[in-house]
Design a protein around this motif. Structure first.
Motif, PDB file in Angstrom:
ATOM      1  N   GLN A  67       1.104  -1.079  -0.174  1.00  0.00           N
ATOM      2  CA  GLN A  67      -0.189  -0.185   0.277  1.00  0.00           C
ATOM      3  C   GLN A  67       0.767   0.978  -0.035  1.00  0.00           C
ATOM      4  OE1 GLN A  67      -3.206   0.290   2.984  1.00  0.00           O
ATOM      5  NE2 GLN A  67      -3.754   2.074   2.645  1.00  0.00           N
ATOM      6  N   PHE A  68       0.890   2.332  -1.015  1.00  0.00           N
ATOM      7  CA  PHE A  68       1.036   3.701  -1.013  1.00  0.00           C
ATOM      8  C   PHE A  68       0.828   4.330  -0.876  1.00  0.00           C
ATOM      9  CE2 PHE A  68       3.418   0.540  -3.940  1.00  0.00           C
ATOM     10  CZ  PHE A  68       4.637   0.908  -3.730  1.00  0.00           C
ATOM     11  N   TYR A  69      -0.219   4.697  -0.293  1.00  0.00           N
ATOM     12  CA  TYR A  69      -1.629   5.626   0.224  1.00  0.00           C
ATOM     13  C   TYR A  69      -3.014   5.107   0.434  1.00  0.00           C
ATOM     14  CZ  TYR A  69       0.501   6.981  -4.052  1.00  0.00           C
ATOM     15  OH  TYR A  69       1.847   7.787  -5.610  1.00  0.00           O
ATOM     16  N   SER A  70      -2.802   6.527   1.834  1.00  0.00           N
ATOM     17  CA  SER A  70      -3.262   5.891   2.784  1.00  0.00           C
ATOM     18  C   SER A  70      -5.227   5.710   2.573  1.00  0.00           C
ATOM     19  CB  SER A  70      -3.208   6.878   3.592  1.00  0.00           C
ATOM     20  OG  SER A  70      -3.862   8.347   2.896  1.00  0.00           O
ATOM     21  N   ASP A  71      -5.172   6.496   1.599  1.00  0.00           N
ATOM     22  CA  ASP A  71      -6.924   6.081   0.584  1.00  0.00           C
ATOM     23  C   ASP A  71      -6.843   5.423  -0.241  1.00  0.00           C
ATOM     24  OD1 ASP A  71      -5.356   7.567  -0.274  1.00  0.00           O
ATOM     25  OD2 ASP A  71      -6.957   9.148  -1.925  1.00  0.00           O
ATOM     26  N   VAL A  72      -6.124   4.109  -0.270  1.00  0.00           N
ATOM     27  CA  VAL A  72      -5.748   2.905  -1.524  1.00  0.00           C
ATOM     28  C   VAL A  72      -5.608   1.279  -0.329  1.00  0.00           C
ATOM     29  CG1 VAL A  72      -6.041   1.962  -3.766  1.00  0.00           C
ATOM     30  CG2 VAL A  72      -5.325   4.965  -2.972  1.00  0.00           C
ATOM     31  N   PRO A  73      -6.965   1.603   0.559  1.00  0.00           N
ATOM     32  CA  PRO A  73      -6.153   0.067   1.045  1.00  0.00           C
ATOM     33  C   PRO A  73      -6.424  -1.148   0.109  1.00  0.00           C
ATOM     34  CG  PRO A  73      -8.237   0.914   1.936  1.00  0.00           C
ATOM     35  CD  PRO A  73      -7.783   1.512   0.498  1.00  0.00           C
ATOM     36  N   ALA A  74      -6.205  -2.231   0.526  1.00  0.00           N
ATOM     37  CA  ALA A  74      -6.250  -3.757  -0.066  1.00  0.00           C
ATOM     38  C   ALA A  74      -7.342  -3.599  -0.709  1.00  0.00           C
ATOM     39  CB  ALA A  74      -5.204  -4.318   0.584  1.00  0.00           C
ATOM     40  N   SER A  75      -8.225  -3.461   0.282  1.00  0.00           N
ATOM     41  CA  SER A  75      -9.934  -3.226   0.195  1.00  0.00           C
ATOM     42  C   SER A  75     -10.204  -2.808  -1.285  1.00  0.00           C
ATOM     43  CB  SER A  75     -10.485  -3.173   1.078  1.00  0.00           C
ATOM     44  OG  SER A  75     -10.499  -2.719   1.969  1.00  0.00           O
ATOM     45  N   HIS A  76      -9.796  -2.172  -1.526  1.00  0.00           N
ATOM     46  CA  HIS A  76     -10.157  -0.797  -2.770  1.00  0.00           C
ATOM     47  C   HIS A  76     -10.336  -2.176  -4.104  1.00  0.00           C
ATOM     48  CE1 HIS A  76     -10.815   2.449  -4.799  1.00  0.00           C
ATOM     49  NE2 HIS A  76     -11.633   3.082  -4.052  1.00  0.00           N
ATOM     50  N   TRP A  77     -11.217  -1.096  -5.282  1.00  0.00           N
ATOM     51  CA  TRP A  77     -11.065  -2.135  -6.150  1.00  0.00           C
ATOM     52  C   TRP A  77      -9.848  -1.815  -6.815  1.00  0.00           C
ATOM     53  CZ3 TRP A  77     -11.139  -0.998 -10.802  1.00  0.00           C
ATOM     54  CH2 TRP A  77     -11.545   0.474 -11.421  1.00  0.00           C
ATOM     55  N   THR A  78      -9.257  -0.632  -6.880  1.00  0.00           N
ATOM     56  CA  THR A  78      -8.506   0.013  -7.510  1.00  0.00           C
ATOM     57  C   THR A  78      -7.227  -0.015  -7.028  1.00  0.00           C
ATOM     58  OG1 THR A  78      -8.032   2.034  -6.458  1.00  0.00           O
ATOM     59  CG2 THR A  78      -9.727   1.310  -8.517  1.00  0.00           C
ATOM     60  N   SER A  79      -6.394  -1.190  -5.684  1.00  0.00           N
ATOM     61  CA  SER A  79      -5.968  -1.047  -5.061  1.00  0.00           C
ATOM     62  C   SER A  79      -4.289  -2.303  -6.780  1.00  0.00           C
ATOM     63  CB  SER A  79      -5.545  -1.321  -4.286  1.00  0.00           C
ATOM     64  OG  SER A  79      -4.167  -2.032  -3.781  1.00  0.00           O
ATOM     65  N   PRO A  80      -4.808  -2.720  -6.835  1.00  0.00           N
ATOM     66  CA  PRO A  80      -3.327  -3.048  -7.877  1.00  0.00           C
ATOM     67  C   PRO A  80      -2.737  -2.611  -8.800  1.00  0.00           C
ATOM     68  CG  PRO A  80      -6.077  -4.612  -7.857  1.00  0.00           C
ATOM     69  CD  PRO A  80      -6.020  -3.795  -7.328  1.00  0.00           C
ATOM     70  N   TYR A  81      -4.173  -1.923  -9.083  1.00  0.00           N
ATOM     71  CA  TYR A  81      -3.572  -0.407 -10.363  1.00  0.00           C
ATOM     72  C   TYR A  81      -3.047   0.300  -9.785  1.00  0.00           C
ATOM     73  CZ  TYR A  81      -7.712  -3.890 -12.765  1.00  0.00           C
ATOM     74  OH  TYR A  81      -8.001  -4.495 -13.042  1.00  0.00           O
ATOM     75  N   VAL A  82      -3.146   1.430  -9.023  1.00  0.00           N
ATOM     76  CA  VAL A  82      -3.079   2.435  -7.728  1.00  0.00           C
ATOM     77  C   VAL A  82      -1.264   1.341  -8.271  1.00  0.00           C
ATOM     78  CG1 VAL A  82      -2.718   4.114  -6.190  1.00  0.00           C
ATOM     79  CG2 VAL A  82      -5.131   3.453  -7.534  1.00  0.00           C
ATOM     80  N   GLU A  83      -1.039   1.039  -7.433  1.00  0.00           N
ATOM     81  CA  GLU A  83      -0.460  -0.205  -7.483  1.00  0.00           C
ATOM     82  C   GLU A  83       1.767  -0.001  -7.797  1.00  0.00           C
ATOM     83  OE1 GLU A  83       2.527  -3.581  -5.167  1.00  0.00           O
ATOM     84  OE2 GLU A  83       0.714  -3.642  -4.966  1.00  0.00           O
ATOM     85  N   ALA A  84       0.124  -0.589  -9.223  1.00  0.00           N
ATOM     86  CA  ALA A  84       1.650  -0.800 -10.429  1.00  0.00           C
ATOM     87  C   ALA A  84       1.813   0.365 -11.167  1.00  0.00           C
ATOM     88  CB  ALA A  84       0.081  -1.702 -11.483  1.00  0.00           C
ATOM     89  N   VAL A  85       0.511   1.573 -11.512  1.00  0.00           N
ATOM     90  CA  VAL A  85       0.798   2.660 -12.486  1.00  0.00           C
ATOM     91  C   VAL A  85       2.537   3.472 -11.032  1.00  0.00           C
ATOM     92  CG1 VAL A  85      -1.012   2.722 -13.708  1.00  0.00           C
ATOM     93  CG2 VAL A  85      -0.764   3.612 -11.175  1.00  0.00           C
ATOM     94  N   HIS A  86       2.300   3.736  -9.577  1.00  0.00           N
ATOM     95  CA  HIS A  86       2.792   4.038  -8.734  1.00  0.00           C
ATOM     96  C   HIS A  86       4.383   3.749  -9.315  1.00  0.00           C
ATOM     97  CE1 HIS A  86       3.966   5.674  -5.246  1.00  0.00           C
ATOM     98  NE2 HIS A  86       4.410   4.868  -5.144  1.00  0.00           N
ATOM     99  N   ARG A  87       4.292   2.364  -9.114  1.00  0.00           N
ATOM    100  CA  ARG A  87       5.726   1.863  -9.099  1.00  0.00           C
ATOM    101  C   ARG A  87       6.124   2.280 -10.088  1.00  0.00           C
ATOM    102  NH1 ARG A  87       7.067  -2.090  -5.597  1.00  0.00           N
ATOM    103  NH2 ARG A  87       5.757  -2.695  -4.244  1.00  0.00           N
ATOM    104  N   LEU A  88       5.602   2.366 -11.596  1.00  0.00           N
ATOM    105  CA  LEU A  88       6.193   2.453 -12.663  1.00  0.00           C
ATOM    106  C   LEU A  88       6.132   4.110 -12.582  1.00  0.00           C
ATOM    107  CD1 LEU A  88       4.786   0.228 -15.154  1.00  0.00           C
ATOM    108  CD2 LEU A  88       7.332   0.347 -13.822  1.00  0.00           C
ATOM    109  N   GLY A  89       5.679   5.001 -12.287  1.00  0.00           N
ATOM    110  CA  GLY A  89       6.142   6.139 -11.491  1.00  0.00           C
ATOM    111  C   GLY A  89       4.700   6.769 -13.407  1.00  0.00           C
ATOM    112  N   ILE A  90       3.479   6.588 -13.382  1.00  0.00           N
ATOM    113  CA  ILE A  90       3.447   6.812 -14.535  1.00  0.00           C
ATOM    114  C   ILE A  90       2.026   7.821 -13.647  1.00  0.00           C
ATOM    115  CG2 ILE A  90       1.240   6.120 -15.962  1.00  0.00           C
ATOM    116  CD1 ILE A  90       3.114   3.008 -15.896  1.00  0.00           C
ATOM    117  N   MET A  91       1.736   7.547 -12.421  1.00  0.00           N
ATOM    118  CA  MET A  91       0.698   8.533 -11.977  1.00  0.00           C
ATOM    119  C   MET A  91       1.338   8.443 -10.399  1.00  0.00           C
ATOM    120  SD  MET A  91      -3.530   7.113 -12.732  1.00  0.00           S
ATOM    121  CE  MET A  91      -4.451   8.933 -12.000  1.00  0.00           C
ATOM    122  N   THR A  92       0.910   9.871  -9.603  1.00  0.00           N
ATOM    123  CA  THR A  92       1.546   9.347  -8.536  1.00  0.00           C
ATOM    124  C   THR A  92      -0.112  10.281  -7.517  1.00  0.00           C
ATOM    125  OG1 THR A  92       2.604  11.915  -8.529  1.00  0.00           O
ATOM    126  CG2 THR A  92       3.464   9.834  -9.135  1.00  0.00           C
TER     127      THR A  92
END
Length: 168
Positions: A67-92
């Motif tokens: 988890q990189f952001y306080s408002d995107v817990p593992a239970s949020h449907w976007t969690s894996p997508y947000v993690e993926a784009v964060h890791r590559l610096g596509i979205m912050t």
């Protein structure tokens, strides 16, 4: 008069076959009382943009569950997508440690994500910005780069409206 070819559509998970062409389902509908709808006049959220990009770039293998952001817990449907784009610096996210996945994505958010997803280093090409309303905007370099490369267009009045929401 030529007859119209018969089209058939089959769907299996993330792949849709229409006739002889295979399409990946990178934009999905909403499930509600009426079944699955597309919501053509709805704003696209930041989380949905993350999901679209992660699906298009096949970023599943980058996801570890962190988890990189306080408002995107593992239970949020976007969690894996947000993690993926964060890791590559596509979205912050934002300085307060949030990503705001349910907030409408802006035209600037999408311009920046498109440039970063393609691995393009933004540069200022023009002596004057192509849109008078992007001066001083945090995404001016990415907006200008996307414009010069033909990825985005402005509005007929010479503006871009970088903080306007994107509509499906």
């Amino acid at each position: 008069r030529a007859s119209r070819p018969q089209l058939s559509a089959e769907s299996q998970d993330e792949i849709v076959v229409v006739g002889s062409k295979i399409h990946e389902a990178y934009i999905k509908g909403y499930t509600g009382e009426l079944g699955i709808t597309f919501g053509p006049q709805r704003n696209v959220t930041r989380g949905e943009i993350a999901a679209i990009i992660a699906r298009l770039l096949h970023l599943q293998s980058t996801v570890t569950g962190q988890q990189f952001y306080s408002d995107v817990p593992a239970s949020h449907w976007t969690s894996p997508y947000v993690e993926a784009v964060h890791r590559l610096g596509i979205m912050t996210g934002f300085a307060d440690g949030t990503f705001r996945p349910d907030d409408p994505a802006t035209r600037a958010d999408v311009a920046v994500a498109m440039i970063r997803a393609r691995g393009i280093d933004p540069v200022v090409f023009l002596p004057t910005a192509p849109f008078f309303d992007i001066y001083g905007h945090w995404a001016i370099r990415e907006i200008e780069t996307a414009y010069v490369l033909g990825i985005i267009e402005g509005l007929p009045d010479g503006t871009f409206h970088p903080d306007a929401p994107i509509v499906r």
